[in-house]
Design an enzyme around this catalytic site. Structure first.
Site, short mmCIF file in Angstrom:
data_model
loop_
_atom_site.label_atom_id
_atom_site.label_comp_id
_atom_site.label_asym_id
_atom_site.label_seq_id
_atom_site.Cartn_x
_atom_site.Cartn_y
_atom_site.Cartn_z
N ASP A 167 0.83 -1.20 0.00
CA ASP A 167 0.00 0.00 0.00
C ASP A 167 0.87 1.26 0.00
OD1 ASP A 167 -2.32 1.43 0.03
OD2 ASP A 167 -2.72 1.18 2.16
N ARG A 208 -11.73 2.04 -8.96
CA ARG A 208 -10.81 3.19 -9.14
C ARG A 208 -11.05 3.83 -10.52
NH1 ARG A 208 -5.25 2.48 -5.89
NH2 ARG A 208 -6.24 1.75 -4.00
N ARG A 226 -5.18 -2.69 8.37
CA ARG A 226 -6.33 -3.48 7.89
C ARG A 226 -5.89 -4.69 7.10
NH1 ARG A 226 -8.34 1.70 6.81
NH2 ARG A 226 -7.35 1.73 4.76
N THR A 251 -10.49 -7.20 -5.77
CA THR A 251 -11.79 -7.16 -6.44
C THR A 251 -12.42 -5.76 -6.28
OG1 THR A 251 -12.65 -8.21 -4.44
CG2 THR A 251 -12.39 -9.61 -6.34
N GLU A 252 -11.97 -5.03 -5.26
CA GLU A 252 -12.50 -3.67 -5.02
C GLU A 252 -11.79 -2.62 -5.88
OE1 GLU A 252 -11.54 -5.74 -2.40
OE2 GLU A 252 -13.62 -6.35 -2.01
N HIS A 260 2.63 3.34 -9.08
CA HIS A 260 2.50 1.89 -9.26
C HIS A 260 3.76 1.33 -9.95
CE1 HIS A 260 -1.47 1.99 -7.67
NE2 HIS A 260 -2.01 2.65 -8.69
N ASN A 263 1.30 3.43 -2.96
CA ASN A 263 1.79 3.90 -4.26
C ASN A 263 1.23 5.28 -4.61
OD1 ASN A 263 2.98 1.42 -4.44
ND2 ASN A 263 1.56 0.60 -5.96
N GLY A 264 -0.08 5.46 -4.32
CA GLY A 264 -0.75 6.71 -4.66
C GLY A 264 -0.16 7.87 -3.86
N ARG A 265 0.00 7.65 -2.55
CA ARG A 265 0.54 8.72 -1.70
C ARG A 265 1.98 9.05 -2.09
NH1 ARG A 265 -0.86 5.87 3.67
NH2 ARG A 265 -1.51 4.27 2.20
N TRP A 266 2.73 8.03 -2.46
CA TRP A 266 4.12 8.25 -2.86
C TRP A 266 4.16 9.11 -4.13
CZ3 TRP A 266 7.02 7.21 -7.20
CH2 TRP A 266 8.40 7.36 -7.08
N LEU A 324 11.32 -20.24 -4.95
CA LEU A 324 10.29 -19.44 -4.27
C LEU A 324 8.94 -19.56 -4.97
CD1 LEU A 324 9.58 -17.00 -2.27
CD2 LEU A 324 10.10 -15.53 -4.23
#
Ligand code: FPP
Length: 253
Positions: free
Chosen positions: A20, A71, A194, A66-67, A37, A22-25, A131
């Site tokens: 979480d 956007r 969360r 899925t949410e 992103h 990417n947007g704020r960065w 991996l």
């Protein structure tokens, strides 16, 4: 720096990451969100390499929920393009690194480009032995559980399974992560606390590490730090310790 190689048996087998921030960065750096992103993909590449080097068994990352379809169209398009590019440009190297790629989530509703690129990557790497890199695309934890329940119901209806055979382990075998260990460590960047519908069943006993670092600025050092925190925790899975007290000194539940 925590010395991870000193106690390899204490390393988490399965690490899950909610990438979480990417947007704020992007906003902080006065860039368009797509650059956030894109920069996040670079971070992911470093963390995958480090996970392979350290000897982590499974790494699951939440790339598109899925949410996330809600956007703005432009952001969804940018993400889909980035996902397609990621598989096409990284597959040779990931294959050389012996990584096994698995897509978690409902792939049928992804656009053709990213879906086909992801499926090619799965096919190309399925015989590797390093991996396990699980990339959640159009993924929701509840949907994963409901899908498993539907498959099990079907098997019961057909007489292939009896009710008494339905155990927690059997249920796990019908989830998208079948065959992989439960999540031991769940890392979330960007400061939120969360689960956001990620690997709900699989994370029942996961240790949680939340860091304020935004995903594009999350470093390999931060990752090693999170692994170190995990290794220093006392996991009891609901059991009592010898004194009958939990780590806060309170009577154990
Ligand atoms: C959350 O940041 C991140 C996402 C919704 C996507 C994560 C995707 C990547 C790291 C790149 C694509 C991955 C692959 C495998 C190619 P946010 O935009 O919600 O951040 P914010 O909370 O600061 O707005």
């Amino acid at each position: 720096m925590s010395n991870l190689s000193a106690a390899p048996d204490k390393l988490p087998r399965h690490v899950a990451i909610i990438m979480d921030g990417n947007g704020r960065w992007a906003k902080k750096n006065k860039l368009q969100i797509a650059f956030g992103h894109r920069s996040g993909v670079e971070t992911l590449r470093g963390i995958v390499r480090e996970s392979s080097d350290i000897g982590i068994h499974s790494l699951s990352v939440f790339a598109f929920s899925t949410e996330n379809w809600t956007r703005p169209d432009e952001e969804v398009r940018a993400l889909m393009l980035l996902i397609e590019e990621f598989f096409n440009s990284q597959i040779d190297e990931l294959h050389r690194e012996n990584v096994i790629i698995r897509i978690l989530g409902d792939r049928d509703n992804l656009p053709d480009g990213p879906r086909k690129a992801a499926e090619r990557a799965e096919l190309r790497t399925c015989d590797n032995s390093g991996l396990h890199l699980n990339i959640a695309l159009n993924y929701g934890g509840r949907a994963d559980i409901i899908h498993a329940a539907a498959l099990i119901s079907c098997s019961v209806q057909k007489g292939d399974l009896s009710l008494s055979q339905i155990t927690e382990d059997l249920f796990s075998d019908f989830l998208s992560t079948r065959g992989l260990p439960d999540v031991d460590l769940l890392i979330r960047t960007g400061g939120e606390m969360r689960l956001s519908n990620f690997l709900l069943y699989q994370s029942a006993y996961a240790e949680f590490v939340s860091t304020n670092a935004l995903w594009p600025e999350f470093t390999v050092e931060d990752y090693r730090n999170a692994l170190g925190q995990f290794m220093s925790r006392d996991r009891r899975f609901g059991r009592r310790d010898h004194s009958g007290r939990n780590s806060e000194g309170e009577k154990n539940a």
